[in-house]
Design a protein around this motif. Sequence first.
Motif, PDB file in Angstrom:
ATOM      1  N   ASN A  97       0.828  -1.211   0.000  1.00 35.56           N
ATOM      2  CA  ASN A  97       0.000   0.000   0.000  1.00 35.56           C
ATOM      3  C   ASN A  97       0.859   1.256   0.000  1.00 35.56           C
ATOM      4  OD1 ASN A  97      -2.360  -1.468  -0.043  1.00 35.56           O
ATOM      5  ND2 ASN A  97      -2.644  -1.401   2.170  1.00 35.56           N
ATOM      6  N   PHE A  98       1.941   1.240   0.774  1.00 33.15           N
ATOM      7  CA  PHE A  98       2.855   2.379   0.805  1.00 33.15           C
ATOM      8  C   PHE A  98       3.431   2.627  -0.594  1.00 33.15           C
ATOM      9  CE2 PHE A  98       7.233   3.913   1.003  1.00 33.15           C
ATOM     10  CZ  PHE A  98       7.048   5.135   1.642  1.00 33.15           C
ATOM     11  N   LYS A 125       2.246   1.748  -3.504  1.00 30.32           N
ATOM     12  CA  LYS A 125       1.172   2.211  -4.398  1.00 30.32           C
ATOM     13  C   LYS A 125       0.920   3.706  -4.192  1.00 30.32           C
ATOM     14  CE  LYS A 125      -2.925   1.079  -3.289  1.00 30.32           C
ATOM     15  NZ  LYS A 125      -3.964   1.883  -2.832  1.00 30.32           N
ATOM     16  N   ASP A 126       0.899   4.148  -2.943  1.00 28.64           N
ATOM     17  CA  ASP A 126       0.672   5.563  -2.641  1.00 28.64           C
ATOM     18  C   ASP A 126       1.836   6.434  -3.113  1.00 28.64           C
ATOM     19  OD1 ASP A 126      -1.765   4.943  -1.476  1.00 28.64           O
ATOM     20  OD2 ASP A 126      -0.944   4.876   0.564  1.00 28.64           O
ATOM     21  N   ILE A 127       3.056   5.964  -2.932  1.00 32.25           N
ATOM     22  CA  ILE A 127       4.247   6.722  -3.326  1.00 32.25           C
ATOM     23  C   ILE A 127       4.310   6.888  -4.845  1.00 32.25           C
ATOM     24  CG2 ILE A 127       6.782   6.542  -3.489  1.00 32.25           C
ATOM     25  CD1 ILE A 127       5.687   7.585  -0.774  1.00 32.25           C
ATOM     26  N   ALA A 164       2.018   7.143  -6.874  1.00 36.62           N
ATOM     27  CA  ALA A 164       0.983   8.074  -7.343  1.00 36.62           C
ATOM     28  C   ALA A 164       1.358   9.542  -7.162  1.00 36.62           C
ATOM     29  CB  ALA A 164      -0.330   7.783  -6.620  1.00 36.62           C
ATOM     30  N   LEU A 165       2.431   9.837  -6.434  1.00 35.48           N
ATOM     31  CA  LEU A 165       2.804  11.229  -6.170  1.00 35.48           C
ATOM     32  C   LEU A 165       3.839  11.702  -7.191  1.00 35.48           C
ATOM     33  CD1 LEU A 165       3.064  11.089  -2.273  1.00 35.48           C
ATOM     34  CD2 LEU A 165       1.185  11.984  -3.656  1.00 35.48           C
ATOM     35  N   CYS A 224      12.203   6.209  -5.890  1.00 37.81           N
ATOM     36  CA  CYS A 224      11.928   5.595  -4.592  1.00 37.81           C
ATOM     37  C   CYS A 224      12.729   4.303  -4.515  1.00 37.81           C
ATOM     38  CB  CYS A 224      10.441   5.300  -4.439  1.00 37.81           C
ATOM     39  SG  CYS A 224      10.025   4.401  -2.922  1.00 37.81           S
ATOM     40  N   LYS A 272       0.340  15.831   1.384  1.00 34.92           N
ATOM     41  CA  LYS A 272       0.418  14.594   0.601  1.00 34.92           C
ATOM     42  C   LYS A 272       1.137  13.475   1.369  1.00 34.92           C
ATOM     43  CE  LYS A 272       0.066  16.740  -3.942  1.00 34.92           C
ATOM     44  NZ  LYS A 272       0.675  16.852  -5.268  1.00 34.92           N
ATOM     45  N   THR A 312      -0.362  12.110   4.585  1.00 33.97           N
ATOM     46  CA  THR A 312      -1.641  11.400   4.477  1.00 33.97           C
ATOM     47  C   THR A 312      -1.460   9.911   4.188  1.00 33.97           C
ATOM     48  OG1 THR A 312      -1.890  11.835   2.116  1.00 33.97           O
ATOM     49  CG2 THR A 312      -2.768  13.501   3.627  1.00 33.97           C
ATOM     50  N   ILE A 313      -0.224   9.498   3.894  1.00 36.33           N
ATOM     51  CA  ILE A 313       0.047   8.086   3.609  1.00 36.33           C
ATOM     52  C   ILE A 313       0.092   7.318   4.926  1.00 36.33           C
ATOM     53  CG2 ILE A 313       1.717   6.445   2.661  1.00 36.33           C
ATOM     54  CD1 ILE A 313       2.518   8.591   0.656  1.00 36.33           C
ATOM     55  N   GLU A 314      -0.694   6.268   4.991  1.00 35.98           N
ATOM     56  CA  GLU A 314      -0.764   5.461   6.211  1.00 35.98           C
ATOM     57  C   GLU A 314       0.533   4.709   6.465  1.00 35.98           C
ATOM     58  OE1 GLU A 314      -4.232   3.002   6.802  1.00 35.98           O
ATOM     59  OE2 GLU A 314      -5.363   4.264   5.404  1.00 35.98           O
TER      60      GLU A 314
END
Length: 153
Positions: A84-85, A87-89, A91-92, A98, A126, A129-131
């Motif tokens: 999940n981390f 996937k979120d990264i 998208a930015l 990374c 941004k 907000t990443i869990e």
Amino acid sequence: MENLDHIDLQILKQLQENSNINTKELASKLFLTVTPVYERIKRLERDGYIMKYVALLDKKKLNLGMTVFCNVRLKEHARNVGSNFVKDIVALPEIIECYNIAGDYDFMLKILVEDMSSYQNFVMNKLSTIENIGNTQSIFVMGEIKHSTALTI
């Protein structure tokens, strides 16, 4: 690399220097005819040695003059949390690289923004907000000493 001969390596070196070079110019530099150079380039592409061709842009002219390396430590390391981390990264758009790293932190991010205010906005609106982010450490680049996209062949 065992399937590459010295001509293949020269082609790769030339394309790293200028991927915009046409086959006729490249053949001339290698003292070969166009057809074998063209066929070698296609083989190098097909075999994955050449992944893609890109234009390198001037980040300062595009108002992206501040480079920040941000180290990230996750709170937990379960597989789905890491996925999940990532996937979120991805998208930015401010994050251009990374890396999953070993040591005190889990990931290293390379971030391009306009200035300190833009970075603060990025972190507050941004990144935060990443869990599952437990801790971050920002390292601000004062000057770029060496930057190369060419691999040693």
